[in-house]
Design a protein around this motif. Structure first.
Motif, short mmCIF file in Angstrom:
data_model
loop_
_atom_site.label_atom_id
_atom_site.label_comp_id
_atom_site.label_asym_id
_atom_site.label_seq_id
_atom_site.Cartn_x
_atom_site.Cartn_y
_atom_site.Cartn_z
N UNK A 144 29.52 17.44 66.08
CA UNK A 144 28.25 16.94 66.70
C UNK A 144 27.28 16.20 65.69
N UNK A 145 27.40 16.47 64.55
CA UNK A 145 26.31 15.80 63.87
C UNK A 145 26.96 14.53 63.46
N UNK A 146 28.43 14.07 63.90
CA UNK A 146 28.77 12.78 63.48
C UNK A 146 29.18 12.58 62.13
N UNK A 147 29.68 13.94 61.34
CA UNK A 147 29.91 13.67 59.81
C UNK A 147 30.81 12.75 59.48
N UNK A 148 30.83 12.19 58.08
CA UNK A 148 31.83 11.52 57.60
C UNK A 148 33.18 12.08 57.57
N UNK A 149 32.89 13.35 57.18
CA UNK A 149 34.07 14.33 56.78
C UNK A 149 33.76 15.81 57.14
N UNK A 150 34.76 16.41 57.34
CA UNK A 150 34.83 17.68 57.83
C UNK A 150 35.46 18.85 56.76
N UNK A 151 34.72 19.91 56.52
CA UNK A 151 35.14 20.92 55.44
C UNK A 151 35.38 22.03 56.50
N UNK A 152 36.72 22.66 56.49
CA UNK A 152 37.05 23.85 57.27
C UNK A 152 37.28 24.93 56.56
N UNK A 153 37.05 26.25 56.61
CA UNK A 153 37.62 27.24 55.61
C UNK A 153 38.29 28.27 56.80
N UNK A 154 39.42 28.38 56.68
CA UNK A 154 40.46 29.10 57.54
C UNK A 154 39.89 29.41 58.95
N UNK A 155 39.49 28.21 59.88
CA UNK A 155 38.75 28.43 60.93
C UNK A 155 39.59 29.27 61.84
N UNK A 156 40.83 29.35 61.98
CA UNK A 156 41.49 30.08 62.91
C UNK A 156 42.18 31.40 62.44
N UNK A 157 41.73 31.75 61.33
CA UNK A 157 42.62 33.02 61.09
C UNK A 157 42.00 34.15 61.64
N UNK A 158 40.99 34.25 62.28
CA UNK A 158 40.66 35.29 62.95
C UNK A 158 41.14 35.42 64.30
N UNK A 159 41.62 34.54 64.78
CA UNK A 159 41.99 34.51 66.14
C UNK A 159 43.41 34.78 66.52
N UNK A 160 43.68 35.07 67.49
CA UNK A 160 44.84 35.48 68.26
C UNK A 160 45.87 34.06 67.99
N UNK A 161 47.22 34.44 68.16
CA UNK A 161 48.25 33.18 67.91
C UNK A 161 48.12 32.03 68.89
N UNK A 162 47.76 32.57 70.17
CA UNK A 162 47.87 31.63 71.18
C UNK A 162 46.54 30.68 71.18
#
Ligand SMILES: Nc1ncnc2c1ncn2[C@@H]1O[C@H](COP(=O)(O)OP(=O)(O)OP(=O)(O)O)[C@@H](O)[C@H]1O
Ligand SMILES: [Mg+2]
Length: 246
Positions: A144-162
């Motif tokens: 939403x801040x319309x960044x030029x780039x995104x840094x993502x640190x294991x964003x899905x590792x806590x979530x269930x597989x589905x």
């Protein structure tokens, strides 16, 4: 076009009693509409690298340049846990990071909430949402801040597989639509193969041991033969590297 240039970067954490080398002399460049995954075992310096790029952590030596044309690039950061402010509504969590308020900012926040299919939760509080929904709010907040780039640190590792699988699809669609540069940390090689145009491998002691393009067309079906082959090939290459040696 956003560019990350890392040149002979070194990071050592020094305390009174000990010192740890988290990043050992790494250089690489990422530019334009790339999706680069950084993979490697626990403690190899992945989060430290993102923290340095985002400016949270100072370098010990070397240079880091993050540019969009002539200026410094704007970055969106998605953390491993969503890190929403629990006392603000979902919409207010997005509004909080906008450079200015007003109806345009509000519309932008609503548009990105819609992109992660959570517009209907705008007036709810994070505690009323599931873990996966909170993570989607975190992703919408970064976009939403319309960044030029995104840094993502294991964003899905806590979530269930589905949930993780559907969020990967959403992220991929948003990356295709917005053409951002993404640097994505994961320890999941399958996830890296499914999403990335390139995979950078770090080993213990923060050494960069491989930088591999993934030349498969999108969309990639994780259960297809060509994705499985690419995954097996990468795993073989990683196994042949001495990732845990110091
Ligand atoms: N603030 C700090 N002070 C001292 N040492 C630190 C600090 N932050 C990280 N380290 C050390 O630096 C090394 C790299 O840590 P980092 O968090 O970057 O690893 P990581 O690759 O993100 O691991 P994980 O996959 O478990 O998240 C580790 O040995 C860690 O103990
Ligand atoms: Mg980490």
């Amino acid at each position: 076009m956003a560019t990350i240039r890392v040149h002979e970067l070194r990071k050592e954490f020094v305390t009174d009693t000990s010192s740890v080398v988290a990043i050992e002399n790494i250089s690489f460049e990422v530019t334009g509409h790339e999706f680069v995954s950084v993979v490697g075992p626990s403690g190899c310096g992945k989060s430290t690298l993102l923290n340095i790029l985002s400016g949270i952590e100072p370098v010990t030596s070397g240079q880091v340049e993050i540019t969009e044309g002539e200026r410094r690039a704007r970055m969106g950061y998605v953390f491993q846990a969503a890190r929403l402010l629990p006392w603000r509504t979902v919409l207010d969590n997005l509004m909080f990071v906008q450079p200015t308020g007003g109806p345009q900012a509000r519309q932008r926040c609503e548009r990105y909430l819609d992109m992660v299919q959570l517009k209907h939760t705008a007036k709810q509080y994070p505690g009323q949402l599931s873990g996966g929904m909170q993570q989607r709010v975190g992703i919408a907040r970064a976009f939403s801040i319309e960044p030029d780039m995104l840094l993502m640190d294991e964003p899905f590792s806590h979530l269930d597989a589905i949930t993780a699988r559907s969020l990967r699809r959403e992220l991929h669609a948003m990356w295709m639509e917005t053409k951002k540069t993404v640097l994505f940390v994961t320890h999941d090689v399958s996830e890296a193969v499914e999403l990335s145009t390139r995979i950078v491998m770090l080993a213990k002691g923060g050494r960069l041991v491989a930088d591999i393009p993934v030349e498969l067309p999108f969309p990639r079906d994780p259960s297809s033969d060509d994705v499985a082959l690419a995954r097996a090939d990468l795993l073989r290459r990683f196994e042949s590297l001495d990732l845990l040696a110091t």
